[in-house]
Design an enzyme around this catalytic site. Structure first.
Site, short mmCIF file in Angstrom:
data_model
loop_
_atom_site.label_atom_id
_atom_site.label_comp_id
_atom_site.label_asym_id
_atom_site.label_seq_id
_atom_site.Cartn_x
_atom_site.Cartn_y
_atom_site.Cartn_z
CG HIS A 212 0.88 5.97 -15.23
ND1 HIS A 212 0.07 5.42 -14.29
CD2 HIS A 212 0.61 7.37 -14.82
CE1 HIS A 212 -0.47 6.13 -13.58
NE2 HIS A 212 -0.10 7.28 -13.64
CB CYS A 245 -0.43 13.40 -8.47
SG CYS A 245 0.56 13.22 -7.12
N1 COA Z 1 -1.15 3.39 5.62
C1 COA Z 1 -1.80 3.97 6.75
N2 COA Z 1 -1.30 4.82 7.50
C2 COA Z 1 0.19 5.13 7.34
C3 COA Z 1 0.73 4.50 6.45
C4 COA Z 1 0.14 3.77 5.64
N3 COA Z 1 0.76 3.34 4.38
N4 COA Z 1 2.28 5.11 6.37
C5 COA Z 1 2.09 5.93 7.48
N5 COA Z 1 0.95 6.04 8.00
C6 COA Z 1 0.49 6.78 9.01
C7 COA Z 1 1.22 6.75 10.26
O1 COA Z 1 0.84 5.35 11.07
C8 COA Z 1 1.09 7.70 11.08
O2 COA Z 1 -0.19 7.79 11.70
P1 COA Z 1 -0.40 8.41 13.18
O3 COA Z 1 -0.08 10.05 12.83
O4 COA Z 1 -1.62 8.23 13.58
O5 COA Z 1 0.79 7.77 14.00
C9 COA Z 1 1.04 8.86 10.00
O6 COA Z 1 0.45 7.95 8.74
C10 COA Z 1 2.41 9.58 9.73
O7 COA Z 1 3.32 8.71 9.55
P2 COA Z 1 4.89 8.92 8.77
O8 COA Z 1 5.60 7.61 8.35
O9 COA Z 1 5.21 10.24 9.43
O10 COA Z 1 4.03 9.43 7.34
P3 COA Z 1 4.15 10.86 6.69
O11 COA Z 1 3.12 11.53 7.45
O12 COA Z 1 5.33 11.47 6.47
O13 COA Z 1 3.54 10.70 5.40
C11 COA Z 1 3.38 9.07 3.73
C12 COA Z 1 4.26 9.72 4.24
C13 COA Z 1 3.97 8.22 2.57
C14 COA Z 1 2.57 7.95 4.62
C15 COA Z 1 2.24 9.79 3.15
O14 COA Z 1 2.76 11.00 2.62
C16 COA Z 1 1.39 9.15 2.08
O15 COA Z 1 0.48 8.11 2.25
N6 COA Z 1 1.42 9.64 0.82
C17 COA Z 1 0.69 9.10 -0.18
C18 COA Z 1 0.35 9.97 -1.09
C19 COA Z 1 -0.42 9.53 -2.40
O16 COA Z 1 -0.82 8.41 -2.66
N7 COA Z 1 -0.21 10.26 -3.56
C20 COA Z 1 -0.63 9.83 -4.92
C21 COA Z 1 -0.14 8.57 -5.51
S1 COA Z 1 1.37 8.91 -6.38
ZN ZN Z 2 -0.83 9.09 -12.46
#
Ligand code: COA
Ligand code: ZN
Length: 316
Positions: A212, A245
């Protein structure tokens, strides 16, 4: 066999514009346009399309409509409609939406993992392990993406031993055999691609390894040919070359799908994609996004496309 001569060999190009691409767009692309795009890409002949992400909608609001997109697409048999997933919550959503494959993501760089997924690499790995176990009970295909495999914008070089260790743990402890080495911010170069793939390949047969690349420093297509030379058959790319990203500074577009397929076809590889239809789709996509995109073949046309001499000024 030389990587420059395809001799009819097949290369699998996997489309990521709807996920990696749209997650870095400023605007929200309406759900019905996303659905239309997935269907157009299916019609072009792409066999694997990453449709969206089941991540926190607060982290990536551009993809908050993942369920609705999966609900609306017309699935063609034989095409894999995939989604990126970071944790068990995402896996539950992917199962409910009937994704064909999940792409479980973590970073090879501890700093990037914390910036992107807000937890340590080990915590992300545990989340992946649990999510993979859940996928197995649902009979779903599982792959893993290792971000920053070729370098990290915060940490610089990531040692090959770190990549090998994560690949081994993903395979042996999480039971995930399909792995993507991701060059999240375009730090790969051909010699590094060749070296790293050479180290990973013995434990990762070609059917299971994807590369990728982002074209951040203009090395994207050169890296693909280095990957082919090292035995890789699967590459991610994004329509019109968009992508990046949101949690990596300096990130820019993925390698461009239609440019990649054009480069592979003129070199004698088969991709099973209708390139003219794909170029037209890329043009429509650029209009939809409302800004210029990095894709090049959509501007110049295929290599032997004729131009009317009277429509052009003197050559520089
Ligand atoms: N889908 C939907 N909601 C989600 C979720 C998911 N997969 N994972 C966590 N959440 C929600 C939780 O339910 C919680 O909701 P609330 O505040 O309403 O109760 C909130 O998000 C926080 O949950 P938590 O487990 O504490 O997560 P976080 O805030 O530490 O975030 C991730 C961790 C991984 C969920 C978040 O950083 C994320 O989604 N990152 C993706 C980044 C991305 O896609 N980057 C580009 C691609 S590489
Ligand atoms: Zn990428």
């Amino acid at each position: 066999m030389s990587p420059w001569c395809g001799q009819g060999r097949e290369i699998h190009v996997q489309e990521v514009a709807l996920r990696d691409g749209l997650q870095s767009e400023v605007g929200f692309v309406p759900t019905e346009e996303k659905i239309k795009l997935v269907d157009q890409l299916t019609a072009c002949g792409l066999k694997k399309i990453e449709v969206s992400s089941f991540v926190s909608p607060r982290a990536v609001p551009q993809l908050a409509d993942a369920e609705a997109v999966f609900q609306g697409i017309t699935r063609r048999p034989g095409v894999i409609y995939a989604a990126l997933v970071p944790n068990v919550r995402g896996m539950e959503r992917a199962i409910a939406a009937r994704a064909d494959e999940v792409n479980l993501v973590m970073s090879a760089s501890e700093s990037h993992n914390r910036a992107n997924l807000r937890r340590s690499g080990d915590a992300s790995f545990q989340a992946i392990k649990e999510a993979a176990a859940l996928a197995a009970t649902a009979g779903m295909r599982v792959a893993a993406s290792l971000s920053c495999s070729f370098g990290c914008p915060f940490e610089g070089e990531i040692p090959a031993a770190t990549i090998l260790l994560w690949c081994r743990r993903l395979q042996e402890e999480a039971g995930i055999h399909s792995i993507s080495l991701c060059d999240t911010t375009g730090m790969a170069y051909p010699a590094l691609v060749h070296e790293l793939v050479g180290l990973v390949r013995p434990s990762s047969p070609e059917a299971n390894l994807t590369l990728h690349f982002h074209n951040t420093r203009g090395l994207g297509l050169a890296n693909v040919f280095a990957g082919i030379d090292a035995g890789v058959l699967h590459f991610d790319a994004a329509l019109a070359g968009i992508g990046g990203c949101p949690y990596a500074p300096g990130a820019t577009g993925n390698i461009c799908t239609e440019d990649l397929i054009h480069a592979l076809e003129v070199s004698g590889y088969r991709c099973g994609v209708d390139l003219d239809a794909l170029i037209a789709t890329a043009g429509d996509f650029e209009k939809l996004l409302g800004h210029a995109t990095p894709g090049q073949v959509m501007k110049a046309g295929r290599r032997l496309r004729g131009h009317r001499a009277d429509q052009h000024g003197p050559a520089a």
